[in-house]
Design an enzyme around this catalytic site. Structure first.
Site, PDB file in Angstrom:
ATOM      1  N   ARG A  51      21.491 -19.177  42.702  1.00  0.00           N
ATOM      2  CA  ARG A  51      22.890 -19.192  43.110  1.00  0.00           C
ATOM      3  C   ARG A  51      23.597 -17.859  42.872  1.00  0.00           C
ATOM      4  O   ARG A  51      24.255 -17.328  43.749  1.00  0.00           O
ATOM      5  CB  ARG A  51      23.688 -20.226  42.301  1.00  0.00           C
ATOM      6  CG  ARG A  51      23.807 -21.560  42.923  1.00  0.00           C
ATOM      7  CD  ARG A  51      23.864 -22.575  41.828  1.00  0.00           C
ATOM      8  NE  ARG A  51      22.639 -22.486  41.058  1.00  0.00           N
ATOM      9  CZ  ARG A  51      21.509 -23.039  41.434  1.00  0.00           C
ATOM     10  NH1 ARG A  51      21.444 -23.736  42.510  1.00  0.00           N
ATOM     11  NH2 ARG A  51      20.398 -22.898  40.726  1.00  0.00           N
ATOM     12  N   THR A  52      23.478 -17.346  41.648  1.00  0.00           N
ATOM     13  CA  THR A  52      24.307 -16.190  41.311  1.00  0.00           C
ATOM     14  C   THR A  52      23.907 -14.989  42.162  1.00  0.00           C
ATOM     15  O   THR A  52      24.762 -14.331  42.762  1.00  0.00           O
ATOM     16  CB  THR A  52      24.196 -15.888  39.806  1.00  0.00           C
ATOM     17  OG1 THR A  52      24.484 -17.084  39.092  1.00  0.00           O
ATOM     18  CG2 THR A  52      25.160 -14.805  39.387  1.00  0.00           C
ATOM     19  N   LYS A  80       8.543   0.542  33.553  1.00  0.00           N
ATOM     20  CA  LYS A  80       7.977   1.759  32.933  1.00  0.00           C
ATOM     21  C   LYS A  80       8.676   2.069  31.624  1.00  0.00           C
ATOM     22  O   LYS A  80       8.415   3.094  31.009  1.00  0.00           O
ATOM     23  CB  LYS A  80       8.138   2.953  33.882  1.00  0.00           C
ATOM     24  CG  LYS A  80       7.464   2.777  35.222  1.00  0.00           C
ATOM     25  CD  LYS A  80       7.713   4.018  36.085  1.00  0.00           C
ATOM     26  CE  LYS A  80       7.263   3.782  37.511  1.00  0.00           C
ATOM     27  NZ  LYS A  80       7.789   4.821  38.423  1.00  0.00           N
ATOM     28  N   ARG A 101      22.349  -9.146  35.620  1.00  0.00           N
ATOM     29  CA  ARG A 101      21.964 -10.299  34.797  1.00  0.00           C
ATOM     30  C   ARG A 101      20.740  -9.920  33.971  1.00  0.00           C
ATOM     31  O   ARG A 101      19.772  -9.374  34.514  1.00  0.00           O
ATOM     32  CB  ARG A 101      21.603 -11.485  35.679  1.00  0.00           C
ATOM     33  CG  ARG A 101      20.834 -12.538  34.893  1.00  0.00           C
ATOM     34  CD  ARG A 101      20.586 -13.794  35.657  1.00  0.00           C
ATOM     35  NE  ARG A 101      21.818 -14.507  35.886  1.00  0.00           N
ATOM     36  CZ  ARG A 101      21.879 -15.786  36.300  1.00  0.00           C
ATOM     37  NH1 ARG A 101      20.764 -16.452  36.516  1.00  0.00           N
ATOM     38  NH2 ARG A 101      23.025 -16.376  36.487  1.00  0.00           N
ATOM     39  N   HIS A 129      28.961 -15.701  30.990  1.00  0.00           N
ATOM     40  CA  HIS A 129      28.692 -15.733  32.434  1.00  0.00           C
ATOM     41  C   HIS A 129      30.042 -15.896  33.151  1.00  0.00           C
ATOM     42  O   HIS A 129      30.348 -16.939  33.707  1.00  0.00           O
ATOM     43  CB  HIS A 129      27.766 -16.909  32.727  1.00  0.00           C
ATOM     44  CG  HIS A 129      27.180 -16.933  34.101  1.00  0.00           C
ATOM     45  ND1 HIS A 129      27.555 -16.067  35.108  1.00  0.00           N
ATOM     46  CD2 HIS A 129      26.229 -17.744  34.642  1.00  0.00           C
ATOM     47  CE1 HIS A 129      26.856 -16.349  36.192  1.00  0.00           C
ATOM     48  NE2 HIS A 129      26.051 -17.359  35.943  1.00  0.00           N
TER      49      HIS A 129
END
Ligand code: NCD
Length: 353
Positions: A51-52, A80, A101, A129
């Protein structure tokens, strides 16, 4: 507002302006198809999302802008060993806004210190959030006419559920909210949230049973037990499946109660609840996209900051939360903030000392 890291950083007026814009977009989306024409968003998703990530992408596309980034850090230089600082410095050369995120608490705050463009926290570990909260508040306001005076039940994994923490911070800005915090004791809200609620004189009570409190609620906010955040797999096994909202349990709820969920759902709401008019979680996800359009429009049009203020170079973490971003990125400065008179980490909010 330059970055959106923690909903607590917004004033109620700032939120109301964003909500007013969100409403305009919901009512006439065609008027916004060029609002971010030529603007570019970079979406850095270090942990899974449906969703996000999709809603941030579609939000930018619906504003006429474009999006690049990764949904899997293994496909980038992160694999890396590149630091958050270097990654964000790089991508803020290319983008007008960075959406991020990660599994590390405080990471979006860390990125914002080094970015030349606004940073949006799309979830930092089990911490916060804020854009899910924009979706939540938009849903409540559109469907209930307002937020003041509501009795809200938050149910499930309140320890690791970042959406819950952000929602509590947001609801502190409204009047006469009552909270029923429904969780097993071992998954109760973190101390910093309890201190925050006391500091803001919020009415809350912590209970373990869902059924007894359902009749009192205006909003029932269900959450998933956050499997990926458990250090001890046995603790997860003990708690999974502990709350299940069924059609039968809903019989005792008010006829206008909203059943909300940030999604994804695992087993905490049975599928036969989906057709109940009180179940608004899929609509909530759609409101989330419109709220993100309002946010992106506000942030992506801001001028680039060519010379962000120099940041002190840290040497070792002062925070002992093992999930705090300062545990791995040792150059971060020793930021401290006061929550309820207690010295807390300026990145993840955990109490210091
Ligand atoms: C939530 C999250 O990622 O914190 N999902 C979302 O963004 N809608 C909730 C969850 O994963 O349980």
């Amino acid at each position: 507002m330059r970055h959106l890291i923690d909903f607590g950083d917004l004033t109620r007026e700032e939120w109301e302006r964003l909500y007013a814009r969100t409403s305009e977009i919901i009512d006439a989306p065609e008027q916004f198809i060029d609002a971010c024409r030529g603007r570019v968003s970079c979406n850095l998703f270090y942990e899974p999302s449906t969703r996000t990530n999709f809603s941030f992408q579609t939000a930018m596309m619906r504003l006429g802008g474009s999006v690049f980034g990764f949904a899997d850090p293994n496909s980038s230089s992160v694999s890396k060993g590149e630091s958050i600082k270097d990654t964000v410095k790089m991508v803020s050369n290319y983008a007008d806004v960075v959406v991020m995120r990660t599994p590390w608490e405080g990471s979006a705050k860390a990125a914002s210190l080094y970015s030349n463009v606004p940073v949006v926290n799309a979830g930092d570990g089990g911490h916060m959030h804020p854009t899910q909260t924009m979706a939540d508040l938009t849903t409540i306001t559109r469907l209930r006419g307002g937020v003041d005076g509501l009795c809200v039940g938050l149910c499930g994994d309140l320890k690791n559920g970042r959406t819950v923490h952000s929602l509590i911070k947001a609801l502190a800005k409204f009047n006469d909210i009552k909270f029923f915090l429904i969780s097993p004791r071992e998954l109760a809200v973190p101390d910093y949230m309890r201190v925050f609620m006391r500091e803001h004189q919020m009415w809350f009570t912590e209970v373990t049973g869902l059924e007894a409190v359902i009749p009192q609620l205006d909003v029932l906010y269900m959450t998933r037990i956050q499997k990926e955040r458990f250090v001890d797999p046995l603790e997860y096994e003990r708690n999974k499946g502990i709350y299940v909202l069924t059609r039968r349990k809903l019989e005792r709820a008010r006829p206008d109660m909203l059943v909300m969920h940030p999604l994804p759902r695992v087993d905490e709401i049975t599928v036969d609840v989906d057709d109940d008019p009180r179940a608004v979680y899929f609509q909530q996800a759609r409101y989330g996209m419109f709220a993100r359009m309002a946010l992106l429009e506000h942030l992506a049009l801001q001028p680039r900051d060519e010379y962000p203020a120099p940041v002190e170079i840290g040497t070792r973490p002062i925070c002992r939360n093992p999930r705090c971003i300062t545990q791995t990125e040792h150059y971060l400065p020793p930021l401290v903030k006061r929550i309820g008179g207690v010295d807390c980490c300026g990145f993840c909010d955990a109490a210091l000392g």
